[in-house]
Design a protein around this motif. Structure first.
Motif, PDB file in Angstrom:
ATOM      1  N   VAL A 121       0.829  -1.204   0.000  1.00 58.77           N
ATOM      2  CA  VAL A 121       0.000   0.000   0.000  1.00 58.77           C
ATOM      3  C   VAL A 121       0.864   1.255   0.000  1.00 58.77           C
ATOM      4  N   THR A 122       1.957   1.233   0.751  1.00 52.88           N
ATOM      5  CA  THR A 122       2.816   2.421   0.810  1.00 52.88           C
ATOM      6  C   THR A 122       3.448   2.734  -0.545  1.00 52.88           C
ATOM      7  N   GLN A 123       3.683   1.685  -1.365  1.00 53.56           N
ATOM      8  CA  GLN A 123       4.242   1.900  -2.697  1.00 53.56           C
ATOM      9  C   GLN A 123       3.275   2.691  -3.583  1.00 53.56           C
ATOM     10  N   MET A 124       1.975   2.542  -3.305  1.00 54.57           N
ATOM     11  CA  MET A 124       0.964   3.250  -4.090  1.00 54.57           C
ATOM     12  C   MET A 124       0.571   4.583  -3.448  1.00 54.57           C
ATOM     13  N   VAL A 125       0.426   4.574  -2.120  1.00 57.08           N
ATOM     14  CA  VAL A 125      -0.095   5.747  -1.423  1.00 57.08           C
ATOM     15  C   VAL A 125       0.935   6.872  -1.337  1.00 57.08           C
ATOM     16  N   MET A 126       2.181   6.531  -1.021  1.00 58.32           N
ATOM     17  CA  MET A 126       3.186   7.581  -0.827  1.00 58.32           C
ATOM     18  C   MET A 126       3.428   8.428  -2.078  1.00 58.32           C
ATOM     19  N   PRO A 127       3.583   7.842  -3.273  1.00 55.77           N
ATOM     20  CA  PRO A 127       3.723   8.691  -4.458  1.00 55.77           C
ATOM     21  C   PRO A 127       2.483   9.542  -4.715  1.00 55.77           C
ATOM     22  N   THR A 128       1.287   8.983  -4.407  1.00 57.56           N
ATOM     23  CA  THR A 128       0.049   9.741  -4.591  1.00 57.56           C
ATOM     24  C   THR A 128      -0.026  10.913  -3.618  1.00 57.56           C
ATOM     25  N   LEU A 129       0.295  10.627  -2.335  1.00 61.55           N
ATOM     26  CA  LEU A 129       0.300  11.684  -1.330  1.00 61.55           C
ATOM     27  C   LEU A 129       1.351  12.741  -1.664  1.00 61.55           C
ATOM     28  N   ALA A 150       2.455  13.590  -4.643  1.00 58.92           N
ATOM     29  CA  ALA A 150       1.961  14.425  -5.745  1.00 58.92           C
ATOM     30  C   ALA A 150       0.851  15.358  -5.276  1.00 58.92           C
ATOM     31  N   LEU A 151      -0.021  14.878  -4.391  1.00 60.99           N
ATOM     32  CA  LEU A 151      -1.119  15.690  -3.878  1.00 60.99           C
ATOM     33  C   LEU A 151      -0.604  16.911  -3.120  1.00 60.99           C
ATOM     34  N   GLY A 177       0.886  23.112  -2.987  1.00 67.12           N
ATOM     35  CA  GLY A 177       1.989  23.909  -3.494  1.00 67.12           C
ATOM     36  C   GLY A 177       3.316  23.685  -2.809  1.00 67.12           C
ATOM     37  N   LEU A 178       3.499  22.528  -2.153  1.00 65.30           N
ATOM     38  CA  LEU A 178       4.768  22.248  -1.477  1.00 65.30           C
ATOM     39  C   LEU A 178       5.832  21.856  -2.499  1.00 65.30           C
TER      40      LEU A 178
END
Length: 458
Positions: A159-167, A169-170, A176-177
């Motif tokens: 899950v972290t492999q999918m969630v972390m890149p999404t978070l 990018a978000l 705006g970070l």
């Protein structure tokens, strides 16, 4: 370790009985630990570019992430035998959340590596998870309970492999970070959630079906701490423990290695992603790598279920045969995956590999509870440490300037295949074999959720 009143079935919607509360809290806590442990892995391409890390330095980060876990697992297994899984888990979660949050403060290779090493201690949570379910569930379903809680916990690595890149990018798009601030904030959030879960574990669980270690010792229902003195040495003298140490290195060690390298591997070795936009490539690589980890949703439990079924037919020798078959198939699948050169071939090969890796994990810890019940924590800790020891050794292959990563994977596949043969040397005393065969697998209404005190002791 023996207790009565163990659960003889797994009722997923039961949140009231102590065994099922421990079941749900242990897999959820382990899920968060795995998420935090490998939360930085899918973001490593960003970290590598920001800190200008070389291949050698990335290799040290891979090694560092699993190195301290070897010692942590040995220690926490010993600790569980003395203070119980409830206190051990709560303390680990709260303390380990500090470096998880702290890695966001790193600004050079040295400080990043130090925090990455410290985060590895959270991997000891696996031993507590297996210990807690081992003393909560009877022998007819302990393999399934251990494999399911560990598998759902390991799911955090996918899950972290999918969630972390999404978070990541978000945070960049919506808030705006900068790239540097985004990956740091991701790890801060992961650490905070771990700390909160540690506090919840303390209040929502108990050590055994009958109560906590301290209470049971005070009332004379459980042996004092002195009774488990020397159990670690006892476990060390058992050759079967060291076979399982190697076996768990061959399966869980490979899972840890792939969790660490998957995103970088797909970006660096597949032309489809090499030439793509960096943010897009990171998202795709993270998703593909996440598929491997997400198989823990069912595959590790499948290994435990298969082991329990084999035990119902052939007693403990059935568990051993089951373990041999799945580890052998894992080694063959790893060699196959190493030869993939296109995503169309690599993804199915990786999913096949993931199936056998995770089934092997589950089948290993379906054997562990029967090796030495008095030294359950020590046996669990030593075997669990084998996974991380193997991941450390594998890390040196991936940091080598001589060996390419596909070649390293092929070499590891050969080693796993050879290790599978050693499983056939595991033997149990005839009386233990007969005891295992006396309790059939029960399902549905055939099984009571909890046996009366004194009726069943495993």
């Amino acid at each position: 370790m023996t207790t009565s009143a163990k659960a003889t079935s797994i009722r997923l919607w039961d949140f009231k009985t102590p065994p099922m509360r421990a079941f749900h809290m242990s897999w959820f806590a382990f899920f968060l630990c795995f998420f935090a442990w490998f939360g930085i892995a899918p973001l490593m391409p960003v970290v590598r570019d920001e800190m200008h890390l070389s291949k050698d330095q990335v290799g040290w980060c891979i090694i560092g992430s699993v190195a301290i876990t070897v010692l942590a697992r040995l220690y926490v297994g010993w600790l569980c035998d003395r203070i119980g899984p409830r206190l051990a888990y709560s303390g680990l979660l709260v303390l380990a959340s500090i470096p998880v949050m702290g890695i966001g403060l790193a600004h050079d290779f040295t400080t990043f590596l130090m925090f990455r090493i410290a985060i590895g201690a959270i991997g000891a949570s696996f031993v507590i998870t297996q210990y807690h379910t081992s003393i909560m569930f009877a022998k007819n379903c302990v393999g399934t309970a251990n494999a399911t809680t560990a598998g759902w916990g390991n799911l955090g690595g996918g899950v972290t492999q999918m969630v972390m890149p999404t978070l990541f990018a978000l945070l960049m798009v919506a808030f705006g970070l900068s790239t540097a601030s985004s990956w740091r904030f991701c790890m801060l959030l992961a650490g905070v959630v771990c700390a909160i879960t540690g506090i919840a574990y303390f209040f929502l669980t108990q050590d055994t079906p009958e109560g906590n270690f301290a209470e049971l010792r005070a009332t004379g229902k459980m042996s004092q701490k002195s009774a488990v003195k020397g159990t670690f040495q006892e476990a060390c003298r058992d050759y079967r423990v060291w076979i399982l140490f190697l076996v768990y290195g061959a399966c869980f060690g490979m899972e840890l290695t792939l969790d660490n390298i998957a995103a970088l591997y797909f970006i660096d070795y597949f032309e489809e992603l090499k030439t793509a936009d960096p943010v897009y490539a990171l998202g795709i690589a993270g998703f593909v790598a996440g598929l491997f980890g997400s198989m823990n949703l069912f595959a590790r439990a499948l290994g435990g279920i298969a082991s329990d079924r084999c035990a119902a037919k052939w007693a403990l020798s059935g568990r051993v045969r089951c373990l041999f078959i799945v580890v052998l198939l894992e080694g063959m699948a790893l060699m196959l995956f190493s030869q993939a050169r296109t995503l169309q071939f690599a993804i199915p090969a990786m999913l096949l590999l993931g199936l056998f890796v995770k089934m092997s994990n589950g089948a290993t810890y379906a054997v562990v509870p029967f090796i030495n019940k008095r030294a359950l924590g020590s046996v669990s800790g030593i075997v669990g440490a084998g996974g991380n020891a193997a991941a450390v050794a594998a890390g040196f292959l991936f940091k080598s300037s001589v060996v390419s990563w596909p070649t390293a994977l092929f070499i590891l596949g050969v080693i796993v295949t050879l290790v599978s043969v050693s499983i056939l040397a595991i033997r149990f005393a005839p009386q233990i074999e007969s005891e295992e065969a006396t309790l059939p697998i029960l399902t549905g209404d055939e099984a009571a959720p909890v046996l009366p005190a004194g009726v069943q002791a495993v």
